[in-house]
Design a protein around this motif. Structure first.
Motif, PDB file in Angstrom:
ATOM      1  N   THR A  61      50.843  19.442  40.241  1.00 17.22           N
ATOM      2  CA  THR A  61      50.890  20.744  40.087  1.00 17.22           C
ATOM      3  C   THR A  61      49.609  21.497  40.070  1.00 17.22           C
ATOM      4  O   THR A  61      48.495  20.680  39.709  1.00 17.22           O
ATOM      5  N   LEU A  62      49.530  22.477  41.034  1.00 18.07           N
ATOM      6  CA  LEU A  62      48.227  23.193  41.034  1.00 18.07           C
ATOM      7  C   LEU A  62      48.154  24.568  40.601  1.00 18.07           C
ATOM      8  O   LEU A  62      49.202  25.374  40.644  1.00 18.07           O
ATOM      9  N   CYS A  63      47.035  24.844  39.838  1.00 14.41           N
ATOM     10  CA  CYS A  63      47.090  26.068  39.126  1.00 14.41           C
ATOM     11  C   CYS A  63      45.684  26.416  39.329  1.00 14.41           C
ATOM     12  O   CYS A  63      44.746  25.813  38.805  1.00 14.41           O
ATOM     13  N   GLY A  64      45.233  27.653  39.545  1.00 14.78           N
ATOM     14  CA  GLY A  64      43.958  28.274  39.697  1.00 14.78           C
ATOM     15  C   GLY A  64      43.874  29.704  39.601  1.00 14.78           C
ATOM     16  O   GLY A  64      44.678  30.239  40.142  1.00 14.78           O
ATOM     17  N   TYR A  65      42.544  30.256  39.433  1.00  8.91           N
ATOM     18  CA  TYR A  65      42.134  31.599  39.615  1.00  8.91           C
ATOM     19  C   TYR A  65      41.485  31.945  40.692  1.00  8.91           C
ATOM     20  O   TYR A  65      40.462  31.251  41.402  1.00  8.91           O
ATOM     21  N   VAL A  66      41.995  33.060  41.381  1.00  5.34           N
ATOM     22  CA  VAL A  66      41.303  33.430  42.486  1.00  5.34           C
ATOM     23  C   VAL A  66      40.758  34.789  42.361  1.00  5.34           C
ATOM     24  O   VAL A  66      41.867  35.894  42.084  1.00  5.34           O
ATOM     25  N   ALA A  67      39.611  35.201  42.533  1.00  7.23           N
ATOM     26  CA  ALA A  67      39.043  36.749  42.533  1.00  7.23           C
ATOM     27  C   ALA A  67      38.837  37.173  43.841  1.00  7.23           C
ATOM     28  O   ALA A  67      38.547  36.446  44.755  1.00  7.23           O
ATOM     29  N   ILE A  68      39.266  38.251  44.351  1.00  9.03           N
ATOM     30  CA  ILE A  68      39.714  39.211  45.390  1.00  9.03           C
ATOM     31  C   ILE A  68      38.381  40.247  44.986  1.00  9.03           C
ATOM     32  O   ILE A  68      38.506  41.062  44.114  1.00  9.03           O
ATOM     33  N   THR A  82      53.848  32.266  41.709  1.00 15.97           N
ATOM     34  CA  THR A  82      54.261  31.063  41.682  1.00 15.97           C
ATOM     35  C   THR A  82      55.264  30.471  42.751  1.00 15.97           C
ATOM     36  O   THR A  82      56.237  31.186  42.766  1.00 15.97           O
ATOM     37  N   GLU A  83      54.944  29.448  43.389  1.00 11.94           N
ATOM     38  CA  GLU A  83      55.928  29.036  44.567  1.00 11.94           C
ATOM     39  C   GLU A  83      55.787  27.482  44.061  1.00 11.94           C
ATOM     40  O   GLU A  83      54.970  26.883  44.677  1.00 11.94           O
ATOM     41  N   GLY A  84      57.122  26.818  43.834  1.00 19.41           N
ATOM     42  CA  GLY A  84      57.122  25.347  43.793  1.00 19.41           C
ATOM     43  C   GLY A  84      55.889  25.063  42.660  1.00 19.41           C
ATOM     44  O   GLY A  84      55.939  25.372  41.621  1.00 19.41           O
ATOM     45  N   ASP A  85      55.124  23.831  43.127  1.00 17.17           N
ATOM     46  CA  ASP A  85      54.382  23.324  42.262  1.00 17.17           C
ATOM     47  C   ASP A  85      52.835  24.066  42.263  1.00 17.17           C
ATOM     48  O   ASP A  85      52.077  23.792  41.653  1.00 17.17           O
ATOM     49  N   VAL A  86      52.789  25.192  43.165  1.00 18.24           N
ATOM     50  CA  VAL A  86      51.679  26.056  43.017  1.00 18.24           C
ATOM     51  C   VAL A  86      51.662  27.426  42.467  1.00 18.24           C
ATOM     52  O   VAL A  86      52.530  28.204  42.337  1.00 18.24           O
ATOM     53  N   GLN A  87      50.638  27.395  41.390  1.00 16.19           N
ATOM     54  CA  GLN A  87      50.375  28.895  40.990  1.00 16.19           C
ATOM     55  C   GLN A  87      48.963  29.565  41.084  1.00 16.19           C
ATOM     56  O   GLN A  87      48.207  28.784  40.629  1.00 16.19           O
ATOM     57  N   ILE A  88      49.009  30.378  41.716  1.00 17.43           N
ATOM     58  CA  ILE A  88      47.825  31.193  42.026  1.00 17.43           C
ATOM     59  C   ILE A  88      47.796  32.477  41.135  1.00 17.43           C
ATOM     60  O   ILE A  88      48.505  33.200  41.064  1.00 17.43           O
ATOM     61  N   ILE A  89      46.504  32.616  40.299  1.00 18.46           N
ATOM     62  CA  ILE A  89      46.298  33.783  39.353  1.00 18.46           C
ATOM     63  C   ILE A  89      45.474  34.559  39.956  1.00 18.46           C
ATOM     64  O   ILE A  89      44.280  34.151  40.115  1.00 18.46           O
ATOM     65  N   PHE A  90      45.840  35.749  40.798  1.00 17.06           N
ATOM     66  CA  PHE A  90      44.711  36.447  41.233  1.00 17.06           C
ATOM     67  C   PHE A  90      44.115  37.479  40.469  1.00 17.06           C
ATOM     68  O   PHE A  90      44.565  38.365  39.639  1.00 17.06           O
ATOM     69  N   VAL A  91      42.960  37.722  40.621  1.00 21.11           N
ATOM     70  CA  VAL A  91      41.964  38.986  39.958  1.00 21.11           C
ATOM     71  C   VAL A  91      41.788  40.009  40.937  1.00 21.11           C
ATOM     72  O   VAL A  91      40.747  39.413  41.792  1.00 21.11           O
ATOM     73  N   ASP A  92      42.257  41.030  40.945  1.00 17.87           N
ATOM     74  CA  ASP A  92      41.934  42.158  41.721  1.00 17.87           C
ATOM     75  C   ASP A  92      40.854  42.890  41.077  1.00 17.87           C
ATOM     76  O   ASP A  92      40.881  43.797  40.217  1.00 17.87           O
ATOM     77  N   THR A  93      39.411  43.082  41.527  1.00 11.55           N
ATOM     78  CA  THR A  93      38.397  43.449  40.898  1.00 11.55           C
ATOM     79  C   THR A  93      38.129  44.973  41.368  1.00 11.55           C
ATOM     80  O   THR A  93      38.368  45.248  42.413  1.00 11.55           O
ATOM     81  N   PRO A  94      37.362  45.811  40.580  1.00  7.45           N
ATOM     82  CA  PRO A  94      37.073  47.090  41.254  1.00  7.45           C
ATOM     83  C   PRO A  94      36.037  46.919  41.980  1.00  7.45           C
ATOM     84  O   PRO A  94      35.253  45.778  41.983  1.00  7.45           O
ATOM     85  N   GLY A  95      35.885  47.625  43.049  1.00 12.13           N
ATOM     86  CA  GLY A  95      34.438  47.649  43.922  1.00 12.13           C
ATOM     87  C   GLY A  95      33.178  47.819  43.233  1.00 12.13           C
ATOM     88  O   GLY A  95      33.077  48.254  42.109  1.00 12.13           O
ATOM     89  N   LEU A  96      32.377  46.856  43.603  1.00 14.95           N
ATOM     90  CA  LEU A  96      30.975  47.064  43.158  1.00 14.95           C
ATOM     91  C   LEU A  96      30.135  48.237  43.464  1.00 14.95           C
ATOM     92  O   LEU A  96      30.412  48.567  44.632  1.00 14.95           O
ATOM     93  N   HIS A  97      29.517  48.927  42.601  1.00 13.59           N
ATOM     94  CA  HIS A  97      28.867  50.209  42.886  1.00 13.59           C
ATOM     95  C   HIS A  97      27.385  50.163  42.838  1.00 13.59           C
ATOM     96  O   HIS A  97      26.918  49.474  41.870  1.00 13.59           O
ATOM     97  N   LEU A  98      26.730  50.882  43.864  1.00 12.42           N
ATOM     98  CA  LEU A  98      25.325  50.575  43.789  1.00 12.42           C
ATOM     99  C   LEU A  98      24.728  51.656  42.781  1.00 12.42           C
ATOM    100  O   LEU A  98      23.649  51.619  42.246  1.00 12.42           O
ATOM    101  N   ILE A 152      48.326  22.487  34.652  1.00 12.04           N
ATOM    102  CA  ILE A 152      49.805  23.052  34.411  1.00 12.04           C
ATOM    103  C   ILE A 152      49.622  24.295  34.748  1.00 12.04           C
ATOM    104  O   ILE A 152      48.453  25.103  34.656  1.00 12.04           O
ATOM    105  N   HIS A 153      51.095  24.968  34.786  1.00 11.53           N
ATOM    106  CA  HIS A 153      51.001  26.454  35.155  1.00 11.53           C
ATOM    107  C   HIS A 153      50.873  27.033  33.962  1.00 11.53           C
ATOM    108  O   HIS A 153      51.332  26.825  32.879  1.00 11.53           O
TER     109      HIS A 153
END
Length: 304
Positions: free
Chosen positions: A11-18, A57-73, A182-183
């Motif tokens: 089983t795969l599970c991890g965090y992905v930041a956008i 979550t699809e089958g053995d895979v769980q992706i936990i996405f983090v949608d971040t605010p845009g970075l400001h100068l 684990i998920h």
């Protein structure tokens, strides 16, 4: 959290930041990858203020996405500083980063994101968005090669978040880089945000879409009542603005504008909560809230 201690090996599970600068299409990308809308979108930059978690979550895979605010100068106000902290924190503890940029546009804000990413240890995938708008596709390849040389990234992929172009390929690149584990969430859960948070975000989206540039960023939504009685869910939302003039713009001639905002928000809420909705909206002037750290915390803008 689900009790998946006996999850099968493999089983795969991890965090992905956008990540990316404001208004580059991060929320649209998240919604399309999930196949469901959980992050609010508008053409106006800075629509996303919190790092929203979306779970696929699809089958053995769980992706936990983090949608971040845009970075400001420009960090002049407390809320801008908050958004930058939220974006920077989200990059620290993830397994993969998707760095989203807009076609041939590369500016100081993209440069600032790239500088932050130079300290990131995990794999980075550079996704070049809105390629459906590129008329001469032959110009795209040299541009992608130039970006790949400029940045230390694992992959460069052209996508269109809005038109669903190449998103399956992007997802498979993410899955290849997820760790075994684990998920962490039940398979039917799509976000870790509360229903109150989602209701407030829907109201904020409708205001932002309705008013465009008429209303600056000094606007927040606080849910004061969220009560299910039988088939009816009653939601009362308080909209905070900084000045009387903003309140008048928001309410509109004879209350027409606030009525339209309420109608549009109610339809989205009925879809999301699968219930009949009674929505009450109030507008209140609270001067200086967007530059007051304590006021921001009371509105739920806590550091992650």
């Amino acid at each position: 959290m689900s009790s998946n201690d006996d999850a099968p090996l493999g089983t795969l599970c991890g965090y992905v930041a956008i990540v990316g600068r404001p208004n580059v299409g991060k929320s649209t990308l998240l919604n399309h990858l999930l196949g469901q809308k959980i992050s609010i979108t508008s053409r106006k930059p800075q629509t996303t203020r919190n790092a929203v978690v979306g779970i696929k979550t699809e089958g053995d895979v769980q992706i936990i996405f983090v949608d971040t605010p845009g970075l400001h100068l420009n960090e002049t106000r407390a809320i801008n500083r908050y958004m930058n902290r939220a974006a920077s924190t989200a990059m620290k503890d993830v397994d993969v980063v998707v760095f989203l940029v807009d076609r041939f546009i590369w500016n100081d804000e993209d440069e600032a994101v790239a500088a932050q990413l130079s300290r990131v240890q995990c794999p980075i995938i550079l996704a070049v968005n809105k390629v459906d708008k590129v008329e001469d596709k032959e110009t795209l390849l040299p541009h992608l090669q130039k970006l790949a040389e400029k940045l230390k990234v694992d992959e460069v992929i052209p996508v269109s978040a809005l038109r669903n172009i190449n998103l399956e390929r992007l997802e498979s690149l993410l899955v290849e880089r997820l760790p075994e584990g684990i998920h962490l969430y039940p398979e039917d859960q799509i976000t870790d945000r509360s229903s109150r948070f989602m209701a407030a975000e829907i109201v904020r989206e409708k205001i932002t879409r309705q008013l465009g540039d008429e209303l600056p960023y000094q606007m927040a939504v606080e849910i004061e009542e969220f009560k299910q009685e039988g088939a009816l869910l009653t939601i009362s939302a308080l909209i905070l603005v900084e000045r009387d003039g903003q309140k008048r713009i928001l309410i509109g001639e004879k209350g027409e504008r606030i009525k339209q905002i309420g109608q549009q928000a109610r339809l989205d809420m009925e879809k999301l909560f699968e219930s009949k909705i009674m929505l009450n909206l109030w507008v209140k002037v609270k001067s200086g809230w967007s530059d007051d750290e304590r006021a921001l915390r009371s509105l739920g803008y806590n550091d992650i």
